[in-house]
Every structure is written in structure tokens, then in C-alpha cells.
Design a protein around this motif. Structure first.
Motif, PDB file in Angstrom:
ATOM      1  N   ALA A 339       0.853  -1.195   0.000  1.00 23.59           N
ATOM      2  CA  ALA A 339       0.000   0.000   0.000  1.00 23.59           C
ATOM      3  C   ALA A 339       0.887   1.243   0.000  1.00 23.59           C
ATOM      4  O   ALA A 339       2.086   1.173   0.283  1.00 23.59           O
ATOM      5  N   PHE A 340       0.279   2.373  -0.330  1.00 20.18           N
ATOM      6  CA  PHE A 340       1.023   3.620  -0.265  1.00 20.18           C
ATOM      7  C   PHE A 340       1.277   3.972   1.197  1.00 20.18           C
ATOM      8  O   PHE A 340       0.388   3.855   2.045  1.00 20.18           O
ATOM      9  N   HIS A 341       2.488   4.399   1.460  1.00 23.64           N
ATOM     10  CA  HIS A 341       2.915   4.678   2.834  1.00 23.64           C
ATOM     11  C   HIS A 341       2.072   5.786   3.448  1.00 23.64           C
ATOM     12  O   HIS A 341       1.848   6.833   2.843  1.00 23.64           O
ATOM     13  N   ASP A 342       1.602   5.547   4.661  1.00 31.35           N
ATOM     14  CA  ASP A 342       0.827   6.534   5.411  1.00 31.35           C
ATOM     15  C   ASP A 342       1.678   7.015   6.575  1.00 31.35           C
ATOM     16  O   ASP A 342       1.901   6.270   7.540  1.00 31.35           O
ATOM     17  N   PRO A 343       2.185   8.253   6.519  1.00 28.51           N
ATOM     18  CA  PRO A 343       3.084   8.736   7.582  1.00 28.51           C
ATOM     19  C   PRO A 343       2.421   8.791   8.954  1.00 28.51           C
ATOM     20  O   PRO A 343       3.107   8.766   9.978  1.00 28.51           O
ATOM     21  N   GLU A 344       1.085   8.832   8.999  1.00 30.98           N
ATOM     22  CA  GLU A 344       0.398   8.908  10.290  1.00 30.98           C
ATOM     23  C   GLU A 344       0.416   7.573  11.022  1.00 30.98           C
ATOM     24  O   GLU A 344       0.135   7.514  12.218  1.00 30.98           O
ATOM     25  N   ARG A 345       0.690   6.495  10.312  1.00 30.35           N
ATOM     26  CA  ARG A 345       0.847   5.188  10.973  1.00 30.35           C
ATOM     27  C   ARG A 345       2.070   4.465  10.392  1.00 30.35           C
ATOM     28  O   ARG A 345       2.008   3.321   9.965  1.00 30.35           O
ATOM     29  N   LYS A 346       3.174   5.176  10.435  1.00 26.29           N
ATOM     30  CA  LYS A 346       4.404   4.686   9.827  1.00 26.29           C
ATOM     31  C   LYS A 346       4.889   3.366  10.427  1.00 26.29           C
ATOM     32  O   LYS A 346       5.545   2.572   9.742  1.00 26.29           O
ATOM     33  N   ASP A 347       4.547   3.106  11.699  1.00 30.00           N
ATOM     34  CA  ASP A 347       5.013   1.871  12.325  1.00 30.00           C
ATOM     35  C   ASP A 347       4.322   0.635  11.759  1.00 30.00           C
ATOM     36  O   ASP A 347       4.770  -0.496  12.003  1.00 30.00           O
TER      37      ASP A 347
END
Length: 389
Positions: A339-347
Motif C-alpha cells: 500500500a502507499f505509505h501513510d506517515p500517520e501510521r508509519k510503524d
């Protein structure tokens, strides 16, 4: 194995002429560039660069013609030895030989100094001889010979993949037959995982939302020289065919073909070449991801990963091509898919590096579900396990 297809009557006279000329032996890398030039990928370039063309390329990343400016970011030159230079003498035409077969004539030739340090510094931004393509340049001849090229017959490699080696003209005809109203190209030298597929499918979705009714994907793996640890072309093509069979990418709206260029690992400079050639083949959209045409030296990225896409958006001579860049795709551990990286749930996101992919394949382990189609992964795993044996 290379071969020339059957020589037609119209070329017999060229062969007879070529046999009277001084000849220069070329290597496999040179022959790949002969193919690139003869098929029109580097238009308006008609042959190996003469000095004024090399200067324009190296200093402007462009060629100027009566019809304007066209992007040409990488030099396409033929290096020869001092011995060859002396043998050619005052001749204006020479024959090019590969494995003792005459493959082409180079006419109206010009011989000039091969300034290797300047060439590699401008093209690669480094003169580091740990870079495999730079190493080959330094080992090549001290002179360059440019001139218009005429192949005796279409070049074929006789490796069961020639049916995929479509010229720009043939690709344009293919898109016409498919009634494509948009063509978007994806350049790759690696196996296709589901992150790559995500970029391609999302690009098609965007184009349909913009009003196109039949966007066609050009899945166009690079088929020339690559460094030793890259996956060989025949394995990559089997893997690409497998993901199409599994429907990871829609085969009805995809053209799978081979791009004959060698890989230079020249970062943003080379990315322009990759985009320009797909424009020549009829693409009007080009997908660019993270660190295209990059490589690592000493464990570090040679080029800043975002500079490829940024450079393409500013590059001169690519006005007919729209650049589609994307956020980084990674493995979403919560969703179990790329999926495209979501910085709000980077972990929640994990990078599966090429090193990790190779380790899993060599050991016969399975990657996380949703990383790569099963048939495609089996081809990769079988390949890596075979080279271990």
C-alpha cells in the motif's frame, strides 16, 4: 546468442560493400547500442554520436535540430582503440563486426578523443570505478568514432524472447490496434512485486477518472546489459508473464515488451533517457517511483532517491510526456498487502528490501502474503535457489 535474421536481397549489396571496408570489432554492449540506434529509440540521432552531438548531450542534456530541441541526456558513443584508429586511416566508412559477422556500416565517420574522466563525471556525477558501468568505460578504447549507422538486417538475439522486442514503430501500431486513448509506461529492471503493480493500477485509475476510456499500460522491462547481481532478463520476463496470468495486472490492457537499452545506473541523468524513449514509442504518461536508475556504492545510495522524479518534471525536450509520480509503496502489516505509505501510521509499514527478498528466495521461504503473486514468487525462488546450487 546473437544472430542476424535472414539477409534479404535488398541488403546483399550492403553486405558486399561492407566486406570491402575496414572493420572494427564490437562487443555485446556495443551491439545493444547498435540495436537501440537502428530501431529509432534515440531519434533524431541516426548513429553513434559525432563530437558536436556528444558536446550537446554532455552540456545541455539535449540535441538541437532544425525541428527544435529534443532530450538526449546520455551519450551513445562507440569507443575504439588506437590500433583501430590507425587501421581506419582516412576512410569515411567502416564495417562493424560482432563475433566475426558484419552487422552494420558506419558512414560519414568522425574520430575524436575519448575524454573518459570528463564523460563519466558529467554523466554519472562521479568517477568512482566501483560503479560497474564506469568501470567498463575506463576499460574501453581511447578514441570515439561517430557516424550514421546502417544495419544489414534487423538484430535478433535468438533467445526465445525476440517476439517481445518491439520497435517504437511496432509499439505505436500495437497501441493503435488496441484503440488506446492513453498509453502509460512503467520502466523496470527488477521483478514486479505488488507494490509496483499498485503504481500501475493506480495510474490507470487516475487516467480513467480524468476521462480516458482505454488507457493501455506499456510494461517495458529493460533488456540490455545489467550488473551481475540483477535478475537475468529471461527470468524477469517469465515472472512478468506470470503476474499477468494471475491477473495482478490486467493482461487485456497491458503490452509487455522489452526495451533493448543497457542499464547505466546514472540516476536522474539516465531517468530522462528512459522517459524520452517511451515517449518515442508512443507513451504520453510515464510512471516514476523512488530512486529510478539508482544504485548503492559502499552501502549508500549514489543518488538522492527523490531527484529522479524531480528532474523529470523539469527536463527540457519532454513536453509531450506527463510525469506521474507516486508516494512510496511499502508492505502494510495491518492490511497484509502492499500500500502507499501513510506517515500517520508509519510503524505499520515495513520495507522489504531487495536484499531481504533475495534472502527469502534463496532459503525457499515465503514472503509476507500480498507481497508478490504466488506464480511470480515461485519463478524468483526457483532462480535464486538454482544459482546457489
Amino acid at each position: 546468442m546473437f544472430c542476424l535474421t535472414r539477409i534479404s536481397d535488398s541488403f546483399k549489396m550492403k553486405l558486399e560493400e561492407a566486406q570491402t571496408l575496414s572493420n572494427v570489432s564490437i562487443n555485446t554492449l556495443d551491439l545493444q547500442w547498435v540495436q537501440v540506434l537502428s530501431e529509432g529509440w534515440a531519434e533524431p540521432l541516426k548513429g553513434f554520436m559525432r563530437q558536436h552531438e556528444l558536446l550537446q548531450c554532455q552540456h545541455f542534456n539535449c540535441l538541437t535540430t532544425d525541428n527544435g530541441v529534443t532530450n538526449q541526456s546520455i551519450p551513445i558513443v562507440l569507443a575504439i582503440s588506437s590500433e583501430d584508429k590507425n587501421k581506419i586511416g582516412e576512410s569515411t566508412k567502416i564495417a562493424l563486426k560482432y563475433h566475426e559477422k558484419i552487422v552494420a556500416i558506419l558512414s560519414d565517420i568522425e574520430i575524436y578523443e575519448h575524454r573518459k574522466d570528463e564523460r563519466v563525471a558529467r554523466q554519472f556525477g562521479t568517477t568512482n570505478k566501483d560503479h560497474p558501468y564506469i568501470e567498463m568505460i575506463y576499460k574501453s578504447g581511447d578514441w570515439l568514432v561517430g557516424g550514421e549507422i546502417h544495419v544489414l538486417e534487423r538484430i535478433a538475439w535468438n533467445d526465445s524472447l525476440d517476439q517481445f522486442r518491439l520497435t517504437p514503430k511496432e509499439l505505436r501500431q500495437k497501441f493503435k490496434e488496441l484503440k488506446a486513448d492513453a498509453v502509460f509506461a512503467f520502466q523496470t529492471r527488477n521483478p514486479v512485486h505488488n507494490g509496483h503493480a499498485l503504481l500501475m493500477k493506480d495510474c490507470r485509475r487516475q487516467l480513467i477518472e480524468r476521462g480516458y476510456t482505454n488507457p493501455v499500460l506499456l510494461l517495458h522491462p529493460l533488456g540490455g546489459w545489467t550488473k551481475g547481481d540483477d535478475v537475468p532478463l529471461d527470468v524477469r520476463m517469465k515472472q512478468h508473464e506470470a503476474i499477468l496470468e494471475e491477473g495482478v495486472i490486467n493482461p487485456k490492457s497491458t503490452v509487455l515488451a522489452i526495451f533493448p537499452s543497457p542499464m547505466m545506473y546514472a540516476g536522474p541523468t539516465e531517468v530522462q533517457w528512459h522517459a524520452k524513449t517511451r515517449m518515442v514509442a508512443g507513451a504520453n504518461f510515464y510512471i516514476v517511483g523512488r530512486d529510478p536508475a539508482g544504485m548503492k556504492i559502499g552501502g549508500r545510495d549514489l543518488y538522492e532517491p527523490t531527484h529522479g522524479s524531480l528532474t523529470l518534471k523539469m527536463a527540457p525536450g519532454l513536453n509531450q510526456l506527463e510525469i506521474i509520480d507516486f508516494r512510496k509503496a511499502a508492505y502494510d502489516t495491518k492490511a497484509g498487502e502492499m500500500a502507499f505509505h501513510d506517515p500517520e501510521r508509519k510503524d505499520d509499514f515495513a520495507d522489504i528490501s531487495g536484499t531481504e527478498m533475495r534472502r527469502l528466495a534463496k532459503s525457499g521461504e515465503q514472503p509476507p502474503e500480498g507481497f508478490m503473486a504466488a506464480k511470480g514468487w515461485k519463478i524468483m525462488s526457483d532462480y535464486y535457489q538454482s544459482i546457489q546450487k
